[in-house]
Each structure stands twice: as C-alpha cells, then as structure tokens.
Enzyme design. Structure first.
Site, PDB file in Angstrom:
ATOM      1  CG  ASP A 201      -1.521  -1.213   1.629  1.00 47.71           C
ATOM      2  OD1 ASP A 201      -1.467  -2.155   0.837  1.00 47.71           O
ATOM      3  OD2 ASP A 201      -2.102  -1.282   2.732  1.00 47.71           O
TER       4      ASP A 201
ATOM      5  CD  GLU B  53      -7.008  -5.222   4.177  1.00 46.19           C
ATOM      6  OE1 GLU B  53      -6.391  -5.991   4.924  1.00 46.19           O
ATOM      7  OE2 GLU B  53      -6.797  -5.165   2.956  1.00 46.19           O
TER       8      GLU B  53
END
Ligand code: FRU
Length: 546
Positions: A128, A298
């Site tokens: 990420d 998430e």
C-alpha cells in the site's frame, strides 16, 4: 572494517544444534548489504547499538550463492560499533558487508524488468501507498515496505519524494517496527496551525497516522517530522487509539486523516471490523469516536469532489481497499450514502489512497494505488500505479467517479505517432514502426459488424472487449452509450503492467503484462468481427530513472 565473530551453541527443544552467530562491526559506511536466498528459512536478525533500540527483522540469509542482495541504511550508526546477531551460522552471515553503495548499484533502475515510469523500490517488497502528501513543495510517497525480501514481511514505511509526481527520489525508511509492532498503513497531514504542538522549525510539520500491528493487536499511532519527512519522531503518548475492546476484533487499521474545513476538526476514517469509523480530533493526539458505516474492508479514503467541476455542487466519496465506493454526503461526523456500492477500477490495483494538502490553486484529487504486479526475477517486487486524477461526472446512470492519468505524463513523451480512419490491416502495418517498451496508447475504435475486438501486444492479449457479455478483459463493463459502438481507450504500458482507462476514465483496469511471446508489438485482431480504428495516438514514454 573491524569485527569479531563469536559462535554460541544453543540447544533447541528438538535436541538439534543451532548456532547463534554474532559479529561486531565498526560502522563507517552508509549501508550494510545482506545476501538473500529464497530457499532459506526466515530467521531473526538483530542489529544492536547500545544507545538505540535494537533493529530487528526476519531475513532469509543465504548459505550458498545469493539470489539477490538487500540492504539496511546504517548511516545513523556511522562512527559507532554495532553487534549483529543471527540464530544460525550460515555463509551469508559472514558475507554481510558495509559500503556507501548498495550491492547491485551498477545496474540500479536499469534492471530488465524495472518499470520505466512507475514507482518501484530499490530493494524488497512494497504494498500500500501510505501518507500521500504534498508538503514543503514536494510530493511524498510513503509505502508499505519489506526492505529485506521480495515478499511481504517486516512492515516498515518506505519513503520517496518527488517534485513532479514522475521522478521519485528514494529516501531512508521513515518508520521502523517498534515494540508496539510493525508499521502498517496510514496517512499524513501538514499541521499548518501547529495544533499538535509538534512544530519546531520553519518547515511545515508533517504528522503521520499509522497502525502498529502487534501480535494479535492493532493500535493507531502518530509520528511527526520537522525536516520535510526525512526523519520521524514517534509520539511518546502512542497509541492514540486503541479501540480493540470496543469492537472485539483484531481488525482495526489504516487511519486516513485529513482536515475538515467546515468543522475545523481533524477527521480520521479508520477501518474497524466490518467497515469504516469516523473519529475527530483537535490536536491529532486525542481522538473521539463519531460514527461507523459497515460494508468496507481495509484502507479507507474519504474526500469531497465537485460534480462536473462545479464547486457549488459537491459530493463525498468513501472507498475501501478494493476500490468499490459510495457517493454521499459528509457533515464532518457521519457519512450518509446516496448510492449503492459502485466500482470504477478492477484488476490488480488495491489499497489506493489520495494525496492530502495538494495546493489549492491546483485543487486536483490525485490517487496512487498499490499495483499488485509481480516483477519476475527482480530484487524488488510489486509497484505503485501511475498517479491518476479522480473526478465526479454526470452520466446516464447518475454521478460516477472517473480516474485518468495525471497530465504530468505528457512530460515523458518520446516519439509520438498518430493515425486516423484505418482498417485493422492498415493499423497493423503502421504499428510495426513503433519501438520501445513503455507507451501510452490512446484510441477510438468502432465495432462495425460483430461483437468484439482485441488488441494484442507482443503476442499476448492486451485489451479484449466482448460487447455481447460486456466484458473488458474479463471484468463486467457496460460501456458508455454502448449503442454508439464507439470505444475510447487510454492504455499505459510499462514492462510488466498495463493500465487501461476506458471511456475517459469511467472504468479502469490494472493488469499484469505477461512476458513477450513474440516481438510483433501492437496488433489488432478481429476474430469474426469487423472493426474500424477511427483514431490512434501512441507516445513512447521515457524512463523516469535516468
Ligand atoms: C492492505 C493491508 C492493510 C495493512 C497493510 C499491511 O493491503 O492489509 O490493511 O495495513 O496491508 O501491509
């Protein structure tokens, strides 16, 4: 280099001998280089310097020919003695060496499968993007990083900075794991009014919010930087949110913080259990719970966008890691949806985040995602997607989010080609002149008779639209005004990845690009359909690394 080697014999429970090894190194150079062999098991390496916390990570140290080398930046230890220890006496332990260059620097950024205009890291694994921020005249890209292997582990916050969203300079790790855990995803803000009291110098103070992932726990923490993100100090009062008991879950992570002007509050969108919670703060240290909306997993993001560019008609967008989103309103405390779940992107993009603090005169909402794309045979793995601008536009279905590559890409154009009104045969003849391995290709194609068309690249299908099933590379996409049978595609191609933007960003795909089956470049394949290529524009893209 002075060092001593000590071998300790430890009796393990299975009654076999494991040899812990230890070396002392007097650090004089910037990097320690470590040899890695993927077939070895992960074991814990400790770097100890009496005055600082131990630096601990797991690594597959080689015991023969290394597959690749990784490094740890030890510039903080220059002029000091450190002890390094590993639980097994493998060959690679004795091959660890210090240098001002990382091992492999002679071919750095020129490796065979290194994408040319997408961000990848020098060594190790990335996932990420974190802390996307414009501050002190620079764009910051922090990211989930395992510096010691091509696979996920040892989460740190890696860091790179750029002046133009194109050329990135890799900087030392911003956050190292600590006693609360490894450094999971989060975001960052500029605390312009110094509400946190963290500001010390004349630079804008950057405050990052991140998740510390421990054994069975996830807590939210903050850290700040007064030197343009080059070093961070973790807040002594961490964690700032520990909501595990309230939610009875271990899934609480990925704080996205931003400043909400109408209420004057700092807002945090935090993934908790089955959705996204909203928290408030006045000083980035104390947070109070406001609301929760279920239906997301998430890496949340929450932001306001004008509809059709009209600043007096705005909507809020809330999305989770997979890129499905809701459009609605947000009063600073509660997000109220006005749509069901929508989707603007599919494929290998995940955990995308938008930049905070983009200068007002620019005003764009710019997003970067994790491109979960394998980089075969490389000492690094995965990548960031190319930055895109997000907009809300009216369509026949209602307001929808669009995503298109940022205009900065034009600065990278090399040789360009343009043709109009071609049959596929004519197009294929022209396309033979195109060379290189990084491109932007924009086209307008019409189905004249039949139900599909396909463009291949080096023998692999790059783009296939099935008008009967409304499938673009296997993902449902109903098209924009399908009855016109006209399709616009904007495709970025970069070694191992293809990013496809259909109908001016209405729907996009991030797809891995398999290795070449032939050297034929671009070829239209008609199958049983007849198609016309109304326009095609190709730009070769120059590398951002040299
Ligand atoms: C998403 C994610 C986040 C987490 C991070 C760990 O890809 O699972 O939820 O913070 O990755 O690397």
């Amino acid at each position: 280099m002075k060092f001593k080697t000590a071998i300790l014999f430890l009796l393990t429970s299975s009654a076999t001998f494991a040899q812990e090894v230890e070396r002392e190194i007097y650090i004089q150079k910037k990097y320690l280089n470590f040899p890695v062999q993927s077939s070895r098991k992960r074991q814990e390496m400790t770097l100890r310097q009496t005055k600082t916390e131990d630096r601990k990570f797991v690594i597959r140290l080689s015991d023969g020919k290394p597959d690749y080398w990784v490094f740890s930046d030890v510039s903080d230890f220059i002029g000091k003695r450190i002890q390094i220890a590993y639980p097994e006496d493998v060959k690679g332990f004795h091959e660890i060496y210090q240098s001002d260059e990382i091992n492999g620097s002679d071919s750095l950024y020129r490796e065979k499968n290194r994408p040319k205009f997408h961000f990848t890291t020098r060594r190790g694994w990335i996932n990420d993007p974190n802390g996307l921020l414009h501050a002190n005249g620079e764009y910051h890209l922090f990211y989930q990083h395992n510096p010691y292997e091509r696979s996920w582990e040892n989460m740190h916050w890696g860091h790179a900075a750029s002046k133009d969203l194109l050329h990135w300079a890799e900087l030392p790790e911003a956050l190292y794991p600590d006693t609360l855990g490894t450094m999971f995803s989060g975001s960052a803000v500029v605390d312009e009014r110094n509400t946190s009291g963290f500001k010390t110098g004349k630079n804008d103070v950057i405050v990052a919010a991140y998740t510390a992932h421990g054994r069975g726990t996830e807590v939210q923490c903050i850290a700040y930087s007064n030197d343009r993100g080059r070093t961070f100090t973790k807040y002594a009062g961490n964690p700032v949110i520990d909501s595990g008991e309230k939610w009875n879950t271990r899934n609480l992570r990925d704080p996205k913080i931003f400043h909400h002007r109408p209420s004057g509050k700092w807002v945090m969108a935090l993934f908790e259990k089955t959705g996204i919670s909203i928290y408030h703060s006045d000083n980035l240290k104390e947070w109070t719970y406001q609301s929760h909306i279920s239906g997301f997993w998430e890496c949340p993001d929450l932001f306001e966008l004008p509809v059709d560019g009209n600043p007096s008609n705005t909507k809020w967008v809330l999305y989770g890691a997979s890129g499905t989103y809701l459009i609605g309103t947000f009063d600073g405390k509660t997000f109220t949806p006005e749509t069901d779940k929508l989707c603007y992107v599919r494929g290998n993009l995940y955990a995308a985040q938008t930049f905070n603090h983009i200068p007002e005169k620019d005003g764009r909402r710019i997003q970067i995602g994790w491109g979960n794309i394998d980089q075969p045979g490389m000492p690094f793995n995965s990548m960031m997607t190319f930055p895109t601008e997000l907009t809300l536009r009216s369509t026949r279905e209602g307001v929808r989010m669009f995503s298109e590559p940022v205009r900065e890409i034009e600065q990278l154009y090399g040789k360009s080609y343009s043709w109009k009104n071609l049959t596929p045969e004519e197009a294929n003849r022209q396309l033979r002149a195109v060379g290189g391995d990084a491109f932007r290709i924009q086209m307008k194609v019409r189905i004249l008779d039949g139900a599909d068309f396909q463009l291949s690249y080096n023998g692999n299908s790059l783009l296939h639209y099935d008008m009967n099933r409304n499938n673009l590379n296997g993902e449902f996409y109903g098209g924009s005004r399908i009855e016109t049978l006209t399709f616009y595609y904007d495709v970025l191609i970069d070694k191992t990845v293809a990013e496809i933007f259909a109908d001016h960003g209405r729907f996009s795909l991030v797809n891995p690009l398999p290795s070449a089956k032939n050297g034929n470049g671009f070829e239209f394949r008609q199958g049983s359909s007849e198609i016309g290529i109304e326009e095609i524009h190709i730009h070769e893209i120059r590398s951002v690394w040299h």
